[in-house]
Scaffold this active site. Structure first.
Site, PDB file in Angstrom:
ATOM      1  N   LYS A 113     -10.947  -1.710 -12.133  1.00  9.07           N
ATOM      2  CA  LYS A 113      -9.747  -1.680 -13.132  1.00  9.07           C
ATOM      3  C   LYS A 113      -9.265  -0.114 -13.329  1.00  9.07           C
ATOM      4  O   LYS A 113      -8.478   0.143 -13.245  1.00  9.07           O
ATOM      5  CB  LYS A 113     -10.043  -1.911 -14.410  1.00  9.07           C
ATOM      6  CG  LYS A 113     -10.346  -3.560 -14.724  1.00  9.07           C
ATOM      7  CD  LYS A 113      -8.887  -3.938 -15.014  1.00  9.07           C
ATOM      8  CE  LYS A 113      -8.599  -5.819 -13.797  1.00  9.07           C
ATOM      9  NZ  LYS A 113      -7.479  -6.812 -14.217  1.00  9.07           N
ATOM     10  N   LYS A 197     -11.654  -5.921   1.658  1.00  5.85           N
ATOM     11  CA  LYS A 197     -11.861  -7.505   1.193  1.00  5.85           C
ATOM     12  C   LYS A 197     -10.545  -8.675   0.866  1.00  5.85           C
ATOM     13  O   LYS A 197     -10.014  -8.170   0.716  1.00  5.85           O
ATOM     14  CB  LYS A 197     -13.319  -7.357   0.359  1.00  5.85           C
ATOM     15  CG  LYS A 197     -13.356  -8.495   0.068  1.00  5.85           C
ATOM     16  CD  LYS A 197     -14.632  -8.555  -1.305  1.00  5.85           C
ATOM     17  CE  LYS A 197     -13.194  -8.802  -2.055  1.00  5.85           C
ATOM     18  NZ  LYS A 197     -14.193  -9.406  -4.088  1.00  5.85           N
ATOM     19  N   LYS A 200      -7.659 -12.676  -3.717  1.00  5.91           N
ATOM     20  CA  LYS A 200      -6.603 -13.473  -4.226  1.00  5.91           C
ATOM     21  C   LYS A 200      -5.684 -11.758  -4.894  1.00  5.91           C
ATOM     22  O   LYS A 200      -4.378 -11.552  -4.613  1.00  5.91           O
ATOM     23  CB  LYS A 200      -6.713 -13.871  -5.196  1.00  5.91           C
ATOM     24  CG  LYS A 200      -7.125 -15.753  -4.372  1.00  5.91           C
ATOM     25  CD  LYS A 200      -7.681 -16.665  -6.053  1.00  5.91           C
ATOM     26  CE  LYS A 200      -9.434 -16.296  -6.024  1.00  5.91           C
ATOM     27  NZ  LYS A 200     -10.405 -16.869  -6.400  1.00  5.91           N
TER      28      LYS A 200
END
Ligand code: TYM
Length: 338
Positions: A113, A197, A200
């Site tokens: 983040k 990777k 979503k």
């Protein structure tokens, strides 16, 4: 006595992708036969990102159906929702006291983040504490192993550290140390961008149960060999995501070998290789899609499975929580002495 296995999935987006399937769900399904298995929907974890009631309800429902349709067998495993077993949240509050802040700051989800430019002051504490809740999820069931994808390794390692710290504090082996069970070949399925990777949030996924128009778009848009411009150019197969997916999904191994041979020689177009992958995907997940339709049409049955699962999970979770309370000095001495 069978050894115990535990794992979970966060319903943070709509439905599972093939990375989830080959990295985690497929091995979990296979473990059902040999182990005592506990699998759950980590719905409390989803709160770190999903703040809309209907979206959350919908995501939970979708993932429950996906998970069951992909082969979780309620006759063999205990399948439940995290929020229906209150001991998960209770143990998380306790374990926070055995978790150093310095170690939490090194957790990937938090660091990612920050790297994406999110300001530290705006990160919610649910996200920051996420690995502690995950440690509680695991330790409540004292499992031998936790089958997950490679991205969860750090979380299982933290869980082991918390368990060790707890055990050391009270000089008592309350928590056995769980092993991360990660597939060598499929622990990190690459995304359709060919670099990161499959995830979503990165929008580089290939779905499982989406409308086929979407899956076709995902596959047709997949990165291949960047140095190959014409179908007559010899192409590279190794590390090429489209062939990684063929190896995973396509059960006709002769077809895959033939496509690889032709690709290397410049005798097949990217489009044909992709179209064959779409056909293989349809075949591979045909039964699961049918099963999902049936479950969706009979959601009452799914709710019964979850209610029974929660009951069974609660029995184990409550026992561990009582043991922890007793160890700490919070136990009721008459009923909890053991
Ligand atoms: P989640 O929901 O992000 O992912 C579910 C499982 O899929 C694996 N996975 C992958 N494996 C291979 N390649 C990929 N590209 C890929 N993407 C995802 C994940 O590693 C995971 O095994 N924190 C967990 C959920 C959780 C949990 C737990 C797991 C909560 N509590 C306790 C085990 C034990 C998560 O968010 O997974």
């Amino acid at each position: 006595m069978k050894q115990r296995i535990l794992s979970g999935i966060t319903p943070s987006g709509k439905g599972l992708h093939i990375g989830n399937y080959f990295g985690a769900v497929k091995p979990q399904v296979e473990l059902q036969d040999k182990y005592e298995t506990y699998y759950f929907i980590a719905d409390l974890h989803a709160l770190t990102t999903v703040k809309d009631k209907e979206t959350l309800e919908n995501n939970i429902r979708e993932v429950i159906l996906d998970y069951l349709a992909l082969g979780l067998d309620p006759q063999k495993c205990v399948f439940f929702r995290q929020s229906q077993v209150p001991a998960h949240a209770q143990l998380a509050v306790i374990l926070a006291n055995y978790t150093p802040y310095g170690q939490m700051k090194r957790m990937h989800a938090f660091k990612d983040k920050l790297q994406k430019g999110v300001k530290v002051v705006s990160i919610n504490m649910g996200l920051f504490n996420y690995p502690i809740l995950m440690a509680a999820d695991i330790l409540l069931y004292k499992p031998y192993g936790v089958p997950v994808g490679a991205d969860q390794k750090q979380h299982v390692e933290l869980t082991r550290d918390i368990a060790e710290n707890f055990n050391r504090t009270y000089e008592k082996k309350v928590f056995p140390l769980p092993k991360p069970l990660i597939q060598k070949e499929t622990g990190r399925v690459v995304g359709t961008d060919g670099k990161r990777k499959m995830s979503k949030s990165l929008q580089n996924t290939i779905g499982i149960f989406e409308d086929y128009r979407i899956i076709e778009r995902q596959i047709m848009g997949c990165f291949t060999d960047p140095n190959r411009i014409h179908p007559t150019d010899p192409g590279k197969v190794e590390g090429n995501p489209i062939f990684i997916y063929h190896d995973l999904i396509n059960q006709d191994k002769d077809e895959v070998e033939e496509l690889k041979r032709r690709y290397r020689k410049g005798q097949v177009s990217d489009i044909e290789v992709k179209k064959r992958l779409i056909a293989a995907h349809k075949l591979r997940f045909k039964t699961a899609r049918q099963r999902r339709q049936e479950l969706k049409a009979n959601y009452q049955l799914v709710e019964e499975i979850l209610a029974k699962g929660a009951q069974q999970a609660k029995r184990i979770a409550q026992q561990t929580l009582a043991e922890v309370y007793f160890t700490l000095g919070l136990g009721k001495d008459s009923s909890q002495k053991r």
